[in-house]
Write an enzyme that holds these catalytic residues in place. Sequence first.
Site, PDB file in Angstrom:
ATOM      1  N   HIS A 171       0.863  -1.186   0.000  1.00 26.18           N
ATOM      2  CA  HIS A 171       0.000   0.000   0.000  1.00 26.18           C
ATOM      3  C   HIS A 171       0.899   1.235   0.000  1.00 26.18           C
ATOM      4  O   HIS A 171       0.647   2.201   0.725  1.00 26.18           O
ATOM      5  CB  HIS A 171      -0.923   0.002   1.219  1.00 26.18           C
ATOM      6  CG  HIS A 171      -2.034  -1.004   1.143  1.00 26.18           C
ATOM      7  ND1 HIS A 171      -3.236  -0.843   1.791  1.00 26.18           N
ATOM      8  CD2 HIS A 171      -2.139  -2.185   0.483  1.00 26.18           C
ATOM      9  CE1 HIS A 171      -4.029  -1.883   1.546  1.00 26.18           C
ATOM     10  NE2 HIS A 171      -3.373  -2.718   0.767  1.00 26.18           N
ATOM     11  N   ASP A 202      12.677   3.565 -18.240  1.00 27.47           N
ATOM     12  CA  ASP A 202      13.755   2.595 -17.983  1.00 27.47           C
ATOM     13  C   ASP A 202      13.222   1.256 -17.483  1.00 27.47           C
ATOM     14  O   ASP A 202      13.918   0.244 -17.543  1.00 27.47           O
ATOM     15  CB  ASP A 202      14.741   3.155 -16.947  1.00 27.47           C
ATOM     16  CG  ASP A 202      15.707   4.187 -17.539  1.00 27.47           C
ATOM     17  OD1 ASP A 202      15.947   4.163 -18.759  1.00 27.47           O
ATOM     18  OD2 ASP A 202      16.243   5.014 -16.763  1.00 27.47           O
ATOM     19  N   TYR A 206      22.947  -0.835 -21.319  1.00 22.62           N
ATOM     20  CA  TYR A 206      23.144  -0.247 -19.986  1.00 22.62           C
ATOM     21  C   TYR A 206      23.809  -1.277 -19.079  1.00 22.62           C
ATOM     22  O   TYR A 206      23.529  -2.463 -19.184  1.00 22.62           O
ATOM     23  CB  TYR A 206      21.793   0.161 -19.412  1.00 22.62           C
ATOM     24  CG  TYR A 206      21.848   0.790 -18.040  1.00 22.62           C
ATOM     25  CD1 TYR A 206      21.968   2.171 -17.885  1.00 22.62           C
ATOM     26  CD2 TYR A 206      21.789   0.002 -16.898  1.00 22.62           C
ATOM     27  CE1 TYR A 206      22.007   2.752 -16.620  1.00 22.62           C
ATOM     28  CE2 TYR A 206      21.840   0.583 -15.631  1.00 22.62           C
ATOM     29  CZ  TYR A 206      21.951   1.951 -15.502  1.00 22.62           C
ATOM     30  OH  TYR A 206      22.009   2.509 -14.249  1.00 22.62           O
ATOM     31  N   HIS A 229      -7.423   0.524  -4.348  1.00 24.26           N
ATOM     32  CA  HIS A 229      -6.710  -0.393  -3.485  1.00 24.26           C
ATOM     33  C   HIS A 229      -5.208  -0.048  -3.492  1.00 24.26           C
ATOM     34  O   HIS A 229      -4.777   0.766  -2.685  1.00 24.26           O
ATOM     35  CB  HIS A 229      -6.996  -1.828  -3.942  1.00 24.26           C
ATOM     36  CG  HIS A 229      -6.477  -2.875  -3.026  1.00 24.26           C
ATOM     37  ND1 HIS A 229      -7.031  -4.129  -2.958  1.00 24.26           N
ATOM     38  CD2 HIS A 229      -5.448  -2.884  -2.164  1.00 24.26           C
ATOM     39  CE1 HIS A 229      -6.361  -4.849  -2.061  1.00 24.26           C
ATOM     40  NE2 HIS A 229      -5.405  -4.111  -1.570  1.00 24.26           N
TER      41      HIS A 229
END
Lengths: 232, 232, 232, 232
Positions: B96, B119, B228, B170
């Site tokens: 949450h 990304d 990367y 939620h």
Amino acid sequence: MLTELKEKVYQANLLLPEYNLITFTWGNVSGIDREEGLIVIKPSGVEYDELTSDQMVVVNFDGEIVEGNLNPSSDTATHIELYKAFPDIGGIVHTHSPWAVSFAQAGLDIPAAGTTHGDYFYGSIPVTREMKKDEIQVDYEKQTGSVIIETFNKKDINPNQVPGVLVNDHGPFTWGDSPAEAVHNSVVLEQVAEMTYHSLQLNAENIQMSQSLLDKHYLRKHGKDAYYGQGK
Amino acid sequence: MLTELKEKVYQANLLLPEYNLITFTWGNVSGIDREEGLIVIKPSGVEYDELTSDQMVVVNFDGEIVEGNLNPSSDTATHIELYKAFPDIGGIVHTHSPWAVSFAQAGLDIPAAGTTHGDYFYGSIPVTREMKKDEIQVDYEKQTGSVIIETFNKKDINPNQVPGVLVNDHGPFTWGDSPAEAVHNSVVLEQVAEMTYHSLQLNAENIQMSQSLLDKHYLRKHGKDAYYGQGK
Amino acid sequence: MLTELKEKVYQANLLLPEYNLITFTWGNVSGIDREEGLIVIKPSGVEYDELTSDQMVVVNFDGEIVEGNLNPSSDTATHIELYKAFPDIGGIVHTHSPWAVSFAQAGLDIPAAGTTHGDYFYGSIPVTREMKKDEIQVDYEKQTGSVIIETFNKKDINPNQVPGVLVNDHGPFTWGDSPAEAVHNSVVLEQVAEMTYHSLQLNAENIQMSQSLLDKHYLRKHGKDAYYGQGK
Amino acid sequence: MLTELKEKVYQANLLLPEYNLITFTWGNVSGIDREEGLIVIKPSGVEYDELTSDQMVVVNFDGEIVEGNLNPSSDTATHIELYKAFPDIGGIVHTHSPWAVSFAQAGLDIPAAGTTHGDYFYGSIPVTREMKKDEIQVDYEKQTGSVIIETFNKKDINPNQVPGVLVNDHGPFTWGDSPAEAVHNSVVLEQVAEMTYHSLQLNAENIQMSQSLLDKHYLRKHGKDAYYGQGK
């Protein structure tokens, strides 16, 4: 006397800085021994890092000091009113936690906008009406309790299902079975206020969660059909 | 059984408080052993500082406890649905976390507004539709999984490229190759929600990044042409 | 000389990073010895973790260094003006604390929106007018003091009852009986700015608390009828 | 080779997590030895808590690795372009710090709204235009540098006086005499972005500080007439 309750109230007070709910001494926790009719509460204006368990003050329902060398919290009369009106609660917390105060100063309820709210509060967390001049001038702290109780009565809210309130232009009070649970609810209220503030800024339309979702979340954690956690 | 996976799931659960993604017990991480068809998940309502690796609960695809003395997370049925529908994922997180919840309560997708988002998430992070009364009342946690899957199907989103979702009113679920990567994506989602909230307040017009920039950033970190990091 | 006051000013300066009121060296605290007519202030641009008590600089009311090997804070002339105009204050703090600066940059007072404010500030915390070109170009720091004093005079505000101000497009100054109390008021101002910012975003109408509530909260902590705390 | 510069670059990289400027590996610091024409930069994708001084990569102005076993930051080509175009700078920082990114995603300059800004940046911190499809697809990182330089040229901004920029839909780059000073400016940019965001929400009209006040603050800390601090 009441050594165990004093320790619980003391420990619950220490949770307030731990959960970042207070600045300086802007908060207090109390607990009640219903059989003895006695309330244990933080002394007024004492710094949290200097607080000790035996400084907790014992008062009766008339607000008289039964034990203790220090003045009780200036909010004691508010706590007493709530203990009288809400017979099932065992602990009360007052803070000036910043997100809750933001709603209180705006004079707005915190609507039930999502499941985090619904897991603990079965409906909006109400804000009281503004207090009147005479309520402020005479017996202010007692009247603060009265206006909270009036709010729950008028809106027909069950304080066992909505364990918190915002006092208008002031801040939150929360409660629970015990002092620790009252602090727990204070953490939830602050977190819910923060999230719902942002949701309101993003999309103020239709902020309320559905009644079905609220029922589901509240009732899976509370009452006879609860199934969250490990049982009790 | 599954000692190594239990340890991974346990360690990934501990990352939730470390990255400030949870308050109290409001979150859970699971992992899956695809060969055995078994899922390891946090027990329900256990405090993170009391959690141990061997408390992790092993369940099968029918939600039956295969090993463990505690009830599994109340969200277990949601995890199972996702593992069934998304065959490449190895770990799932539910929290949450406050910025993600702010969007979920507002019922809004998190648009791809910049390279931090690009990304990790190849497009908007979708919010599900509100759940219907009957979905909430019967098999709620399983239906929560279904509505997530419906969202990805209807919008034709690849869950391997958008490893997270907001359940309406939620909160977020994220996933990844492993429990740890699922937590990583949960951190990113929360960070992106925070930044894009502020961008929306500053300038809600034209919040989307260009498709070219999104392609560039997502594909320089993912897939066969990634460049990367230090290679693998 | 003034060893005790130097130590108090030094300790009060250390509270600025402790309360997250400053970044780098963006702040300073001073104290005054009214009998000697001497002011002790932080040296300019020295990092807080390298600061020592005996680096504190002693200046007179003409801004001349009476003792000390370092330059005093570049804001020294502002402090001197305030000590001259506000004869009851014993300490002054200047910071760039972010919520207070947000109001200062917006050119807005912080209205008295709730009891947290009213417990410390008996009315709005005023913002000064913008400074004029010639005030900025000649004797800028002294003129900064003058524009603060002008603000309190024009609006007939008692600096003992409203112990802080926002300098337009700059940031807050606060004061108090002592350097430590001035820091205390700086913490309150920052906290109040944060909460009232959010209240204004939620509901800018009717943001002011009632005069009765302000009277009650200010006067139960200050003056002859105060009853908060443990007495003195 | 360049042991001293590597240590400086390494230490400056460690400041990024210390000042809460980065999440995971989303940032990098470089430094330059102008005499040797060599740049030292963080390796790509290495976690900060695993970083060592001798992992720093040495590259030349063509981006070729002169020393080092790891790939340099994927943003190396951007750094090189800036070192070529801005001949006075000694260090560069790139982060995805959240307040700066919020403005970058909104495509907005950070206006000079107050003295904190004016103490370090002599005017608005500009945002670049969006990059074009072909700039993104070929030599993206080098083109990122070019679009920054174009921004400073077109708006006639002196990079020594405005040591930072927002790349559109991406994030901030800052620079300075040294790697450490570049980090310092990155902290200031983030702080200024946060405060000015809130000022804009409170009062978007007339957000700019006066030119006189900007002159005063910038020039009392920079240039031949500076009088802030302890001299040099």
